[in-house]
Enzyme design. Sequence first.
Site, PDB file in Angstrom:
ATOM      1  N   HIS A 304      47.097  37.475  40.036  1.00 57.66           N
ATOM      2  CA  HIS A 304      48.426  37.534  39.427  1.00 57.66           C
ATOM      3  C   HIS A 304      49.396  38.165  40.412  1.00 57.66           C
ATOM      4  CE1 HIS A 304      51.624  38.341  36.543  1.00 57.66           C
ATOM      5  NE2 HIS A 304      51.060  37.375  35.824  1.00 57.66           N
ATOM      6  N   ASP A 361      44.919  33.464  31.342  1.00 54.94           N
ATOM      7  CA  ASP A 361      44.429  32.098  31.166  1.00 54.94           C
ATOM      8  C   ASP A 361      42.916  31.973  31.267  1.00 54.94           C
ATOM      9  OD1 ASP A 361      46.975  30.923  30.840  1.00 54.94           O
ATOM     10  OD2 ASP A 361      47.324  31.081  32.984  1.00 54.94           O
TER      11      ASP A 361
HETATM   12  N1  CMC Z   1      41.323  32.544  44.085  1.00 55.92           N
HETATM   13  C1  CMC Z   1      41.106  32.857  45.372  1.00 55.92           C
HETATM   14  N2  CMC Z   1      41.970  33.548  46.161  1.00 55.92           N
HETATM   15  C2  CMC Z   1      43.117  33.912  45.581  1.00 55.92           C
HETATM   16  C3  CMC Z   1      43.432  33.629  44.234  1.00 55.92           C
HETATM   17  C4  CMC Z   1      42.466  32.924  43.485  1.00 55.92           C
HETATM   18  N3  CMC Z   1      42.710  32.617  42.195  1.00 55.92           N
HETATM   19  N4  CMC Z   1      44.660  34.118  43.943  1.00 55.92           N
HETATM   20  C5  CMC Z   1      45.110  34.704  45.066  1.00 55.92           C
HETATM   21  N5  CMC Z   1      44.184  34.588  46.062  1.00 55.92           N
HETATM   22  C6  CMC Z   1      44.282  35.141  47.423  1.00 55.92           C
HETATM   23  C7  CMC Z   1      45.125  34.258  48.327  1.00 55.92           C
HETATM   24  O1  CMC Z   1      44.330  33.287  48.977  1.00 55.92           O
HETATM   25  C8  CMC Z   1      45.709  35.278  49.266  1.00 55.92           C
HETATM   26  O2  CMC Z   1      44.711  35.637  50.190  1.00 55.92           O
HETATM   27  P1  CMC Z   1      45.091  36.080  51.720  1.00 55.92           P
HETATM   28  O3  CMC Z   1      46.068  37.213  51.578  1.00 55.92           O
HETATM   29  O4  CMC Z   1      43.779  36.492  52.305  1.00 55.92           O
HETATM   30  O5  CMC Z   1      45.691  34.869  52.355  1.00 55.92           O
HETATM   31  C9  CMC Z   1      45.959  36.496  48.370  1.00 55.92           C
HETATM   32  O6  CMC Z   1      44.987  36.380  47.314  1.00 55.92           O
HETATM   33  C10 CMC Z   1      47.349  36.557  47.757  1.00 55.92           C
HETATM   34  O7  CMC Z   1      47.604  35.292  47.140  1.00 55.92           O
HETATM   35  P2  CMC Z   1      49.043  34.717  46.892  1.00 55.92           P
HETATM   36  O8  CMC Z   1      48.953  33.251  46.640  1.00 55.92           O
HETATM   37  O9  CMC Z   1      49.964  35.179  47.987  1.00 55.92           O
HETATM   38  O10 CMC Z   1      49.437  35.499  45.555  1.00 55.92           O
HETATM   39  P3  CMC Z   1      50.646  35.165  44.639  1.00 55.92           P
HETATM   40  O11 CMC Z   1      51.056  36.425  44.009  1.00 55.92           O
HETATM   41  O12 CMC Z   1      51.681  34.395  45.386  1.00 55.92           O
HETATM   42  O13 CMC Z   1      50.018  34.149  43.547  1.00 55.92           O
HETATM   43  C11 CMC Z   1      48.908  33.319  41.647  1.00 55.92           C
HETATM   44  C12 CMC Z   1      49.673  34.495  42.255  1.00 55.92           C
HETATM   45  C13 CMC Z   1      48.703  33.601  40.154  1.00 55.92           C
HETATM   46  C14 CMC Z   1      49.703  32.034  41.792  1.00 55.92           C
HETATM   47  C15 CMC Z   1      47.526  33.198  42.352  1.00 55.92           C
HETATM   48  O14 CMC Z   1      46.763  34.360  42.148  1.00 55.92           O
HETATM   49  C16 CMC Z   1      46.741  31.963  41.890  1.00 55.92           C
HETATM   50  O15 CMC Z   1      46.929  30.879  42.456  1.00 55.92           O
HETATM   51  N6  CMC Z   1      45.839  32.096  40.848  1.00 55.92           N
HETATM   52  C17 CMC Z   1      45.157  30.971  40.290  1.00 55.92           C
HETATM   53  C18 CMC Z   1      46.057  30.253  39.284  1.00 55.92           C
HETATM   54  C19 CMC Z   1      46.207  31.037  38.001  1.00 55.92           C
HETATM   55  O16 CMC Z   1      45.243  31.522  37.421  1.00 55.92           O
HETATM   56  N7  CMC Z   1      47.455  31.139  37.518  1.00 55.92           N
HETATM   57  C20 CMC Z   1      47.776  31.818  36.253  1.00 55.92           C
HETATM   58  C21 CMC Z   1      48.592  33.056  36.457  1.00 55.92           C
HETATM   59  S1  CMC Z   1      48.676  34.072  34.967  1.00 55.92           S
HETATM   60  C22 CMC Z   1      49.546  33.109  33.812  1.00 55.92           C
HETATM   61  C23 CMC Z   1      50.972  33.043  34.115  1.00 55.92           C
HETATM   62  O17 CMC Z   1      51.715  33.963  33.731  1.00 55.92           O
HETATM   63  O18 CMC Z   1      51.401  32.088  34.773  1.00 55.92           O
END
Ligand code: CMC
Length: 426
Positions: A304, A361
Amino acid sequence: MSETVKIIYGDQTIELPVIIGSEGEKAVDITQLRNKTGFITYDPGFANTGSCKSAITFMDGEKGILRYRGIPVEQLAEHSSFRETAYLLVHDKLPSLRELNRFSILLNDHSLVHEDMRQFYETFPRASHPMGLLSSMVNALRSFYPELRIDEEEIDMTVTRLLSKVRTLAAMSFKISRGHKVVYPRPDLSYCANFLNMMFDTPVRPYLVDNDLVRALDVFWILHADHEQNCSTSAVRLVGSARTNLYASISAGIAALWGPLHGGANQAVIEMLTQVHRNGETVKRLVERAKDKNDPFRLMGFGHRVYKTYDPRALIMKGVCDKVLDRLKIDDPLLDLAKQLEAVALEDDYFVSHNLYPNVDFYSGIILRAIGIPTNMFTVMFAIGRLPGWIAQWKESMDDPEWRIGRPRQVYTGPRLRDYTPIDDR
Ligand code: CMC
């Protein structure tokens, strides 16, 4: 003297005021930055940008805190109903019994949708995703129920219409997609029971209201009711900032929520678990794939932007999940798989060091499956729940004395000035 932040650039220094929120969160007010220095800020994904002041929802991502209008979500999940929580968010107070009863009467009075709207469903391809349908239908509501005056009373009417009719539209789309007769809302049923009845009642098998499932749905929707400036809420506010009407602004929010990184994750989690279950893949292998930078796969339902600890909503959702499956005596292999996955991920160095925990989720889809909601409608369920939050945020932005049309800047990286080349010379 109020706090300021000094910015030193070259041989110049400017002081910028600091804004302090009611829970102590500090923001540097950069409204004069470009005027005074010529600089803009660069913040992809707006991870460090406060787009507004808001008195609706408080989150502390480090401590795993979520409160609506100051009240912990745990207390609302325990004691409130979705209807009451919606009132709290939209009207900024817990309703008296009289106010709640009046709200229920209004929700009932506005629960029908214009019969002509049914024809829209008939003309969409049967395989259309329900989120695309919902976004279109909410936009179309404006043509059927235009606001007559933009005053408080009319906005309240539009708000009530939306809260009530979206639920009817969602159930209607399900029935029509199945080729079944549409079930109309009933005045004797509560908000949640009415939805379940519209979804599952058929002429050959009357729906028997199950109070435990109604309560599970109530809690599911309370947990989704608002989440401050997430992607879809920011979309609602941005579209609304052009003074666009509430229906169209919400329609944009629904489109944003559809994405698998946002609300669409609840569908993606179940699809991921189903695939693993079907292919006999191990959870260890799944975790390895999620860590592999050469593999685009991410563990859906994990991570998140704001929570750097367990999402408080996921914790409650997990409890509801256990209760519902136990009550229905369902042995869902996907729940076992989800629990195994969580246990492996939470022990893994990568997930620990990246602060990746289950989000709302991760377990919610298992509850929806148990209730009988089809997978492609999971995100619609999220949207119905998020509606009070979107509405409250839109209303707040309309009354914001510091309101301006949303219009970010950019750092241009394209070609410098060059001449047009006639087509024969290219
Ligand atoms: N699985 C594997 N690695 C992950 C994941 C994951 N689900 N989420 C983040 N990471 C890693 C990412 O690869 C990155 O690694 P590094 O720094 O080594 O390159 C690091 O964690 C930071 O990731 P980010 O994409 O910069 O983080 P963000 O804050 O931009 O994204 C997110 C947040 C929710 C989009 C992401 O965690 C994700 O894609 N999760 C899976 C989709 C999901 O479950 N979404 C629902 C969110 S909660 C409901 C809502 O309110 O929408």
